[in-house]
Design a protein around this motif. Sequence first.
Motif, mmCIF file in Angstrom:
data_model
loop_
_atom_site.group_PDB
_atom_site.id
_atom_site.type_symbol
_atom_site.label_atom_id
_atom_site.label_comp_id
_atom_site.label_asym_id
_atom_site.label_seq_id
_atom_site.Cartn_x
_atom_site.Cartn_y
_atom_site.Cartn_z
ATOM 1 N N ASP A 131 45.745 -2.557 -68.607
ATOM 2 C CA ASP A 131 45.990 -1.729 -69.778
ATOM 3 C C ASP A 131 47.482 -1.744 -70.115
ATOM 4 O OD1 ASP A 131 47.021 -0.258 -67.733
ATOM 5 O OD2 ASP A 131 45.941 1.591 -68.193
ATOM 6 N N GLU A 194 48.267 4.166 -71.032
ATOM 7 C CA GLU A 194 48.210 5.563 -70.605
ATOM 8 C C GLU A 194 49.508 6.285 -70.957
ATOM 9 O OE1 GLU A 194 46.381 8.872 -69.428
ATOM 10 O OE2 GLU A 194 45.455 6.888 -69.524
ATOM 11 N N ARG A 264 40.147 -0.127 -74.783
ATOM 12 C CA ARG A 264 41.341 0.457 -74.164
ATOM 13 C C ARG A 264 42.330 0.943 -75.222
ATOM 14 N NH1 ARG A 264 41.094 -0.573 -68.768
ATOM 15 N NH2 ARG A 264 40.199 -2.544 -68.005
ATOM 16 N N SER A 492 35.416 5.383 -64.883
ATOM 17 C CA SER A 492 36.486 5.018 -65.783
ATOM 18 C C SER A 492 36.678 6.039 -66.907
ATOM 19 C CB SER A 492 36.196 3.646 -66.425
ATOM 20 O OG SER A 492 36.003 2.674 -65.428
#
Length: 494
Positions: A131, A194, A264, A492
Amino acid sequence: MLETFSIPLESLNIFSIFPMLITIVGGLLILVVDMCLKNANKQLYTMLTILFLGLSLGYITFFSINGERAFFNLIAIDGFSLLGQMIILVSAILFVPLTLSYNRFHEFAYPEYYALFLFMCAGFQFMVSSDHLIVIFLGLETASLALYTLIAMHNRATAFEAAIKYFTMGSLSAGCFAFGSMLFYAASGHLDLEGIRNVLEAHDYEPFYLVLSGVVFFIASIGFKASLVPFHTWTPDVYEGSNSFLAGFMSIAPKIAALVVAIRIFSIFVEIIWVHSVLYLLIVITMTLPNLVALVQKDVKRMLAYSSISHAGFAFSAVLIGGMQAYSALFLYWILFLFTNLGIFAMLWISRTKEQIWDKRYDHSYEKFSGLIKLCPLAAVIMGLFMLSLAGIPPFSVFWGKVYLMSAAINNGYLFLAFVMAINSAIAAYYYLKLIVYMFLKDPLISDGNVYLQNATLPLKIVVGIATLYVCLSAFVVDGLLFGIYGYIGGSLM
């Protein structure tokens, strides 16, 4: 005095990138074998390719730990990563035996072809396993550069045209991804998704103009890889210019990699109303427009290219809907679609001839399959089954994928989207049944049915047999597949 810089091996967790390293080492080993054995048979390269793909798949299946981050936090070992890699590797293992055909196509004699194929798979594995925007970009470019070369190695005028067109559009896609990454770094100071999410949510997605521009660039980049309209224009020409083996693989692996990356990235922004609206519009158009264009195609491979664009629109709807049920339906849909497309492209490869008997431009015109039931009944029945599956006719495989995706849309309040899915399934049934009409209801144009089996080696027959069994018996494995998918991606989303 500066302190000694050291990285503990356990914190590095190099085992997290073993699946990619296995495929990369496999590609390098094939090149070394070629230097040592100058006259090695292509079967050796095929078996080595399958061996290393199998080792990578086995490592993912039995040794990977779901829910960890590793390798300087660049690698995400989560359900999306593991499922994406499994689909990529399974499709590669099943498509590679198609190189073992009777007809001698020169690209399959080069060991570089198999090495590039493994490097391409490693690139897709890196794409779905991170990611971090830099790692995703490196994976994207590794896979794309290898794929451009593989297409051009077919050594036909249409193949060169397809490779140049794909390279040009792919470069634009890469540029869009790089610009989008730069803008999000400017807006958040992070390149991991993130970190970007946390900063943007804390600042209410300000500065808005940077977020807006970054999302637009990412929609263009991922839209190209997933063949979303209007970024789909390369698809039919590239499929036509590629051999059927590579065209079939391109309909599966690059798209699942793009879909995982889309999950994502767009899960961060899909709650923004204008992003939601743009994705909704793109998905509806992507399902509808290619279906209408496919109605007037004269070549079966070009029809399947437009069909795969529409199927990508179906699958991309899960990114819009979000949540456990939608993501599970996406992976189920793509697994079922994998075996159906494997089967139909394998049948096109079996019937491939170097002589243009039926049409001077197209290799697989509809007229080619006229009266196939009289010339080669088993081939006609098998191709008919694959067409019924792609049309979403029960009880064949793709039907179950469409049902679960539509139920996810309805359960999440997307009634109009579910209606569009149903309408497009009805439209698609027309051009899938068109091939069945040619095979079963028209008179043959030639008298020799053996021409349709020129490429039918034992490995190809085995691959077609596996695909046929899976398509026909998928109703018995759907629950087990869903249970496994839920197990992988459950952690997840927590």
